[in-house]
Design an enzyme around this catalytic site. Structure first.
Site, PDB file in Angstrom:
ATOM      1  N   ASP A  31     -52.617 -42.898  67.852  1.00 31.96           N
ATOM      2  CA  ASP A  31     -51.264 -42.358  67.777  1.00 31.96           C
ATOM      3  C   ASP A  31     -50.434 -42.800  68.983  1.00 31.96           C
ATOM      4  OD1 ASP A  31     -49.177 -40.964  66.729  1.00 31.96           O
ATOM      5  OD2 ASP A  31     -49.975 -38.968  67.151  1.00 31.96           O
ATOM      6  N   ASN A  79     -48.234 -41.967  55.510  1.00 35.69           N
ATOM      7  CA  ASN A  79     -47.411 -42.944  56.248  1.00 35.69           C
ATOM      8  C   ASN A  79     -46.392 -43.677  55.369  1.00 35.69           C
ATOM      9  OD1 ASN A  79     -50.051 -43.860  58.593  1.00 35.69           O
ATOM     10  ND2 ASN A  79     -48.301 -42.507  58.910  1.00 35.69           N
TER      11      ASN A  79
HETATM   12  C1  FPP Z   1     -49.414 -44.197  64.951  1.00 32.80           C
HETATM   13  O1  FPP Z   1     -48.351 -44.482  65.800  1.00 32.80           O
HETATM   14  C2  FPP Z   1     -50.026 -45.386  64.441  1.00 32.80           C
HETATM   15  C3  FPP Z   1     -49.970 -45.803  63.139  1.00 32.80           C
HETATM   16  C4  FPP Z   1     -49.267 -45.091  62.076  1.00 32.80           C
HETATM   17  C5  FPP Z   1     -50.599 -47.025  62.685  1.00 32.80           C
HETATM   18  C6  FPP Z   1     -51.704 -47.547  63.536  1.00 32.80           C
HETATM   19  C7  FPP Z   1     -51.667 -48.989  63.375  1.00 32.80           C
HETATM   20  C8  FPP Z   1     -52.031 -49.917  64.284  1.00 32.80           C
HETATM   21  C9  FPP Z   1     -52.677 -49.597  65.574  1.00 32.80           C
HETATM   22  C10 FPP Z   1     -51.770 -51.337  64.016  1.00 32.80           C
HETATM   23  C11 FPP Z   1     -52.411 -51.842  62.796  1.00 32.80           C
HETATM   24  C12 FPP Z   1     -53.868 -51.599  62.799  1.00 32.80           C
HETATM   25  C13 FPP Z   1     -54.756 -52.502  62.428  1.00 32.80           C
HETATM   26  C14 FPP Z   1     -56.198 -52.170  62.415  1.00 32.80           C
HETATM   27  C15 FPP Z   1     -54.351 -53.844  62.025  1.00 32.80           C
HETATM   28  P1  FPP Z   1     -46.944 -43.864  65.461  1.00 32.80           P
HETATM   29  O2  FPP Z   1     -46.087 -44.931  64.915  1.00 32.80           O
HETATM   30  O3  FPP Z   1     -47.115 -42.657  64.596  1.00 32.80           O
HETATM   31  O4  FPP Z   1     -46.460 -43.447  66.892  1.00 32.80           O
HETATM   32  P2  FPP Z   1     -45.411 -42.296  67.236  1.00 32.80           P
HETATM   33  O5  FPP Z   1     -46.078 -40.985  66.874  1.00 32.80           O
HETATM   34  O6  FPP Z   1     -45.239 -42.460  68.702  1.00 32.80           O
HETATM   35  O7  FPP Z   1     -44.172 -42.570  66.442  1.00 32.80           O
END
Ligand code: FPP
Length: 257
Positions: A31, A79
């Protein structure tokens, strides 16, 4: 000794770790990508892009440490509520990872698995997943499992549906349904339950992740955002895990009165 060799016992000891007290399976809620980027005046996707570097770093470290499995929450079924542009870029990153990482997965001897509702993904991504899963199926190293388009309530609902259908067709007796029956109908059938769940970016939620499987997992929350989470943070989590007193509802040996 090359950079990728498994750590020896003495290397582990120098990190404050020992093989016997390492978790077998660590699940991670990655996250804070968006917040990491926004804090730096960058578009959110830069956070995801940088997050892939953390994925590579942690997977390699977990494999060197000798863990049996790492499961990463890459994309939840919730998501899809994100803006279309972010979704397109996230799916692009995922596809790129699946293609580019294949060679590295083979080099490290990892077994690659994906859990989640794969039918809801772009057919090209489904194809890339299948290719990597098949290619790596005979490897003997750590299992790298990505949760993609995954939601635990949906997974449990699907399992109930399958079990009820089997019962209606007389293949299962209702009275003989056990916890193992349920576990064997989840997408994680055959995998060990996570011993530990790490979540980054100071959030204390499980967000519909592996709800059945994490019943007895130790939770560990980092204040780092995922793009800045690196092997040293992972080792800190594992050192803390070592101090946890896992009783699974029982008492410590020797405890009384
Ligand atoms: C949460 O950060 C993360 C995600 C929804 C996606 C995780 C994806 C990756 C690390 C990249 C792709 C992964 C692979 C394995 C190719 P957020 O966007 O919810 O952060 P925030 O809460 O700060 O908005």
């Amino acid at each position: 000794m090359s950079k990728e060799d498994p750590y020896s016992d003495s290397q582990l000891a120098s990190m404050g770790l020992d093989r016997a007290t390492l978790p077998k399976h660590v699940a991670i809620i990655m996250d804070g990508n968006g917040r990491w980027a926004q804090k730096r005046g960058l578009p959110r996707i830069e956070g995801h892009r940088r997050g892939v570097t953390s994925v590579r770093n942690i997977v390699e470290e977990a494999s060197r440490l000798g863990l049996q499995q790492v499961t990463l929450y890459a994309f939840s079924s919730e998501n899809w509520k994100r803006p279309r542009r972010e979704l397109t870029l996230l799916m692009h990153l995922l596809r790129q990872y699946l293609v580019e990482e294949r060679r590295e997965i083979q080099r490290q001897g990892l077994r690659f698995r994906v859990i989640g509702n794969l039918a809801g993904l772009d057919p090209m991504i489904q194809q890339e997943i299948q290719t990597t899963e098949t290619l790596s199926a005979q490897n003997s190293g750590m299992t790298l499992c990505l949760a993609v388009n995954y939601g635990a309530r949906q997974e449990i609902t699907d399992a109930v549906r399958q079990i009820v259908n089997a019962a209606l067709q007389g293949q299962i007796k209702v009275d003989s349904i056990t916890e193992e029956t349920i576990a064997s109908h989840l997408t994680t059938a055959g995998m060990p339950d996570p011993d530990m769940v790490i979540r980054t970016a100071s959030e204390f939620r499980v967000s519909n992740f592996l709800l059945w499987q994490i019943s007895y997992a130790e939770l560990w929350v980092s204040d780092k955002h995922w793009p800045e989470f690196r092997e040293e943070d992972f080792r800190t989590a594992l050192r803390d895990y070592r101090k946890r007193d896992r009783r699974f509802g029982g008492l410590n040996p020797g405890a009384s009165g």
